[in-house]
Write an enzyme that holds these catalytic residues in place. Structure first.
Site, short mmCIF file in Angstrom:
data_model
loop_
_atom_site.label_atom_id
_atom_site.label_comp_id
_atom_site.label_asym_id
_atom_site.label_seq_id
_atom_site.Cartn_x
_atom_site.Cartn_y
_atom_site.Cartn_z
N TYR A 1 -6.92 6.13 3.62
CA TYR A 1 -7.00 5.16 2.74
C TYR A 1 -6.14 3.79 2.96
O TYR A 1 -6.57 2.65 3.21
CB TYR A 1 -6.33 5.44 1.00
CG TYR A 1 -6.31 4.16 0.49
CD1 TYR A 1 -7.27 3.30 -0.09
CD2 TYR A 1 -4.90 3.69 0.34
CE1 TYR A 1 -6.98 2.30 -0.72
CE2 TYR A 1 -4.67 2.49 -0.38
CZ TYR A 1 -5.74 1.87 -0.77
OH TYR A 1 -5.53 0.71 -1.59
N ASP B 1 -10.35 4.61 -2.66
CA ASP B 1 -9.28 5.22 -3.10
C ASP B 1 -9.61 5.81 -4.64
O ASP B 1 -11.03 5.94 -4.75
CB ASP B 1 -8.31 4.18 -3.55
CG ASP B 1 -8.75 3.41 -4.81
OD1 ASP B 1 -10.04 3.23 -4.99
OD2 ASP B 1 -7.96 3.00 -5.60
N GLU C 1 0.83 -1.12 0.03
CA GLU C 1 0.19 -0.04 -0.07
C GLU C 1 0.94 1.26 0.11
O GLU C 1 0.48 2.30 -0.58
CB GLU C 1 -1.05 -0.12 1.30
CG GLU C 1 -1.89 -1.20 1.10
CD GLU C 1 -2.89 -0.91 -0.13
OE1 GLU C 1 -2.78 -0.03 -0.66
OE2 GLU C 1 -3.65 -1.95 -0.47
#
Length: 289
Positions: free
Chosen positions: A119, A137, A36
């Site tokens: 996020y 997102d 991520e």
DNA sequence: AAGCCGTGGCT
DNA sequence: TAGCCAAGGCT
């Protein structure tokens, strides 16, 4: 018991999801966190080789925390936004010191990690641990803007509104909710594209309010235009960072001078890198932290 | 809270 | 070509 849109997108996802490393069975929470970080503003295709090398070298947060931050920055190489490498290293230290080396599971603890925002925190809680949260997102925001709101592009990001929109689509069931979080992103990434949406291939074109309205052009406020990279401060920072990564001894001020002709801009870039912790001044020049 | 922060591929 | 865009976050 589920929103028809989510139901249809999930069915499509089960048949069409790309085979990505972080979707493999048994992929670690640390691996999800690293992925991520790398995926922040960086395309999937560029991330994959970096991710695999990174996890081979540092299979756990403790492994990364044990080396100097500069090693992380060097391994980050050309991925871009090298502050992410610094922050990921810092997060690994926090995980090691505060959480016993285990990536935390609750959103609040995740948000306290350096470089982890709305996020990323929810993405880890959902994709690594299977908990039920909305994950939003840029892809999801575009899918919702079109399918739900009938707009060609999403309005400027607003966490409360975006998370609320997603929550309204999310099944009560953890597994269905997790799947939809991934599926909405996937649809936005490979079908509901920003420039040229492939509506003919879309599994929910029959439910899409934007399609129903005739796919009208976006009329809302323009997104702020990204400044030109060529000749920008970011460009100069990038040149200096490339020099620091390539060197195994301190880079002298003279060597940095050769990288860019404009002294004021060069000094500004270097001072910025030092302030950010990406460069450290020593008696004989500049090095990675 | 708007602006800043890398890099490369695509059109 | 030059701009646009890419699984954001920080200050």
């Amino acid at each position: 018991m589920q929103h028809p849109l989510a139901s249809a997108v999930n069915a499509w996802y089960r048949e069409n999801a790309r085979d990505l490393p972080w979707r493999r069975d048994g992929f670690s929470a640390w691996g999800v966190l690293v992925s991520e970080f790398m995926l922040q503003q960086t395309p999937v295709a560029r991330v994959i080789p970096y991710l695999e090398r990174w996890l081979e070298r540092w299979p756990s947060p403790r492994d990364l925390a044990a080396v100097p931050a500069g090693e992380a920055v060097r391994e980050w190489a050309n991925l871009g936004y090298p502050r992410r490498a610094l922050w990921l290293h810092r997060a690994a230290e926090q995980i090691t010191e505060v959480h016993g080396g285990v990536v935390p599971r609750d959103v609040e603890s995740l948000l306290a990690l350096k470089g982890v925002g709305d996020y990323t925190a929810r993405a880890v809680a959902v994709f690594a641990y299977g908990d039920r949260h909305p994950v939003v997102d840029t892809n999801t925001r575009r899918v919702i803007a079109r399918a739900v709101h009938g707009m060609g592009e999403p309005a400027p990001p607003s966490a409360p509104r975006d998370l609320g929109d997603m929550e309204a689509l999310l099944s009560d069931d953890d597994i269905e909710a997790r799947t939809f979080n991934a599926a909405a992103m996937e649809l936005g990434a490979i079908v509901c594209l920003a420039r040229s949406p492939r509506c003919a291939e879309c599994p929910v074109r029959g439910l899409c309010r934007w399609v129903a309205a005739g796919a009208p052009a976006y009329a809302g406020p323009r997104k702020s235009i990204q400044k030109r990279y060529e000749g920008s401060d970011r460009h100069v920072r990038g040149l200096i960072m490339a020099e620091l990564r390539a060197a195994d001894i301190p880079v002298t001020a003279q060597e940095i001078t050769r990288l860019w002709p404009d002294a004021a801009q060069r000094d500004r870039a270097l001072a910025g890198l030092v302030a950010d912790g990406l460069a450290v001044e020593t008696g004989s020049g500049y090095v990675l932290p």
